[in-house]
Design an enzyme around this catalytic site. Structure first.
Site, PDB file in Angstrom:
ATOM      1  CG  ASP A  63      -0.255  -0.021   2.519  1.00 46.76           C
ATOM      2  OD1 ASP A  63       0.965   0.193   2.571  1.00 46.76           O
ATOM      3  OD2 ASP A  63      -0.938  -0.254   3.533  1.00 46.76           O
ATOM      4  CB  CYS A  86     -11.841 -26.876   7.776  1.00 44.83           C
ATOM      5  SG  CYS A  86     -10.393 -25.886   7.399  1.00 44.83           S
ATOM      6  CG  ASP A 139      -6.168  -5.526   1.603  1.00 47.41           C
ATOM      7  OD1 ASP A 139      -5.774  -5.153   2.716  1.00 47.41           O
ATOM      8  OD2 ASP A 139      -6.749  -4.759   0.806  1.00 47.41           O
ATOM      9  CB  CYS A 167      -9.872 -28.307  10.772  1.00 39.82           C
ATOM     10  SG  CYS A 167     -10.548 -26.737  11.319  1.00 39.82           S
ATOM     11  CB  CYS A 170      -6.785 -25.615   7.664  1.00 37.05           C
ATOM     12  SG  CYS A 170      -7.455 -25.556   9.345  1.00 37.05           S
TER      13      CYS A 170
END
Length: 390
Positions: free
Chosen positions: A92, A310, A272, A315, A312
């Site tokens: 940014d 999930c 974002d 999990c 991931c």
């Protein structure tokens, strides 16, 4: 370098599937970009980001300018080598952080004079300075310096005249950013930022003048700055699809899973937000079936993972198989509740992994739905599942 290839569009909305090629790699859109303010996505190793499918991350120009400073960045040849991330990075401009300093800064046509929040030094940020910093950072996508138009200040809601004044200065700063970017011979891509507050006609004026400047990509700024959700959604519905079809569109600082799905429907390619990481550190977890607060006492002895569907690491563990598909790995809600209650750093690390995986997987599901021409059905099913509750 920036190349944008439009792959497919949705017939019932403004949603689209595309491919964005940058100096450090290819980004498949729509995409969510994890925020790495100080050169790191808090609590997550770069290897874990890659494993969960992160294609591009953010860095913060203002904070990296403050610390470690440009001398250190130059010695590494930029942010990629410094933080050991070889995929694309967007930085940014620093405008929002300077604006958020409040009474510690003074905005003029030339730029912003402010006191460093680190050591109190008197500093100056201008479009030219922002371009110089971002050139040293060598980010793949550079943002013009703009003035973030607030929704309200100390209870005063920004008027149309105030929003116009701010928007017009951001346009002049866009031209100065573009000229300095060219003078520096920066090989990356510079995005212009549409401003105009909550006024559609001002957004239209900003958009048209920026398009005439022919930036490689465009962002929509000045949302999620304190306005009611319905106001943000109104601007989100108005602006993105009016930007050029052959260039990427980035909605800055947004937002919830619902915001992402609706933003895609409005024609946004890139998002974002600090929400998945910040909320994870505060004990709030996003799941397919709604949000979950791991601090609640009801999770004290719960053997389930955060989200049974999930895959991931939090999990499903190392197997990558969800409970719904027969897996029984991963960490229980009871364990995560325990870590949170004890203040153990592993707790927010695991919830951050889950939240980012959820966001990145959501974007993958959106891309797949667009490829299979079923985005409308996906959008409906998503809303129904999220409304069901954990």
């Amino acid at each position: 370098m920036l190349q944008f290839d439009l792959i497919t569009t949705d017939s019932a909305s403004h949603a689209r599937r595309a491919r964005l090629t940058l100096n450090h790699g290819v980004v498949q859109t729509p995409i969510f970009m994890p925020v790495g303010t100080y050169g790191t996505v808090k609590g997550v190793m770069p290897r874990s980001l890659e494993e969960m499918g992160a294609q591009i991350i953010l860095g913060n120009t203002f904070h990296l300018w403050m610390r470690p400073g440009l001398d250190v960045m130059r010695s590494f040849g930029g942010l990629h080598a410094f933080e050991q991330w070889d995929k694309p990075i967007l930085t940014d401009s620093g405008g929002f952080q300077v604006w958020s300093l409040g009474e510690m800064r003074k905005i003029t046509e030339e730029g912003v004079h402010f006191a460093s929040p680190v050591n109190g030094d008197k500093l100056f940020m201008s479009p030219e300075v922002s371009m110089q910093i971002q050139t040293v950072l060598n980010s793949d996508i550079v943002m013009q310096l703009d003035e973030c138009t607030p929704y309200e200040t100390k209870g005063h809601i920004t008027t149309e005249a105030e929003a116009r004044q701010s928007m017009e200065m951001s346009l002049r700063w866009a031209r100065r950013s573009q000229e300095e970017f060219a003078r520096l011979q920066n090989p990356n891509a510079l995005f212009g930022i549409v401003q105009g507050g909550m006024f559609e006609h001002l957004r239209e004026e900003s958009l048209q003048q920026l398009v005439a400047m022919d930036f490689p990509g465009y962002a929509i700024g000045g949302v999620s700055v304190g306005e009611p959700k319905e106001e943000m959604r109104r601007i989100m519905a108005h602006t993105p699809h009016r930007l050029p079809q052959d260039k990427p569109r980035y909605l800055m600082g947004v937002g919830t899973p619902e915001d992402l799905v609706e933003g895609v429907a409005c024609g946004v390619d890139m998002f974002d937000c600090v929400m998945p990481t910040r909320n994870a550190r505060n004990g709030t977890v996003f799941t397919r079936y709604g949000d979950l607060k791991i601090r609640n006492a009801r999770h004290r002895s719960d053997h389930q993972p955060l989200d049974p569907s999930c895959t991931c690491y939090t999990c499903a563990g190392t197997s990558g198989v969800s409970w719904e598909n027969g897996g029984r790995g991963g960490f229980s809600r009871a364990y995560l509740h325990h870590l949170d209650r004890c203040g153990e750093m592993l707790g927010p690390m695991l919830t951050t992994i889950h939240n980012l995986h959820y966001y990145l997987n959501l974007m993958q599901e959106i891309r797949t739905a667009l490829e299979q021409a079923c985005f409308g059905a996906f959008r409906t099913a998503f809303a129904e599942q999220r409304a069901r509750g954990v």
